[in-house]
Write an enzyme that holds these catalytic residues in place. Structure first.
Site, mmCIF file in Angstrom:
data_model
loop_
_atom_site.group_PDB
_atom_site.id
_atom_site.type_symbol
_atom_site.label_atom_id
_atom_site.label_comp_id
_atom_site.label_asym_id
_atom_site.label_seq_id
_atom_site.Cartn_x
_atom_site.Cartn_y
_atom_site.Cartn_z
ATOM 1 N N ARG A 144 32.857 -11.286 17.173
ATOM 2 C CA ARG A 144 31.655 -11.377 18.003
ATOM 3 C C ARG A 144 30.773 -12.548 17.582
ATOM 4 O O ARG A 144 30.194 -13.235 18.419
ATOM 5 C CB ARG A 144 30.852 -10.078 17.937
ATOM 6 C CG ARG A 144 31.524 -8.925 18.653
ATOM 7 C CD ARG A 144 30.780 -7.624 18.460
ATOM 8 N NE ARG A 144 30.788 -7.294 17.034
ATOM 9 C CZ ARG A 144 29.748 -6.783 16.378
ATOM 10 N NH1 ARG A 144 28.625 -6.515 17.002
ATOM 11 N NH2 ARG A 144 29.841 -6.503 15.096
ATOM 12 N N ASN A 189 31.295 -4.536 20.405
ATOM 13 C CA ASN A 189 32.470 -3.778 19.996
ATOM 14 C C ASN A 189 32.590 -2.548 20.884
ATOM 15 O O ASN A 189 31.584 -1.901 21.201
ATOM 16 C CB ASN A 189 32.346 -3.316 18.541
ATOM 17 C CG ASN A 189 32.607 -4.423 17.555
ATOM 18 O OD1 ASN A 189 33.252 -5.419 17.866
ATOM 19 N ND2 ASN A 189 32.112 -4.252 16.345
#
Length: 90
Positions: free
Chosen positions: A20, A38
């Site tokens: 990320r 996530n």
């Protein structure tokens, strides 16, 4: 301008490897907006908006990810335009 948004769901070893944060870095380098999160199943969901050419560049990068990632699949679907302020990670 040729602005659009896509949602990508990235599968494989993509959590716990800085995925990320690297997406955020790449998106900011390309002046894209959106977010990366996530998912509970181990995937990462990325929504990205901006110039089509730059969004396509990020999508291509998603197949590689950071060095520790092992991407097995990237599912892309178009998304309605949203004017995000910057790029965020959850």
């Amino acid at each position: 301008m040729n602005q659009y948004c896509v949602k990508a769901v990235v599968s494989g070893r993509v959590q716990g490897v800085g995925f990320r944060y690297d997406v955020k870095k790449r998106a900011e380098e390309l002046s894209l907006t959106g977010h990366a999160s996530n998912l509970t199943n181990g995937d990462v969901e990325v929504t990205v908006c901006g110039e089509k050419e730059k969004v396509d560049q990020l999508i291509e990068w998603l197949w590689q990810g950071p060095p520790a990632a092992q991407v097995t699949q990237v599912q892309i679907e178009s998304s309605d335009w949203h004017d995000y302020s910057g790029f965020k990670t959850d």
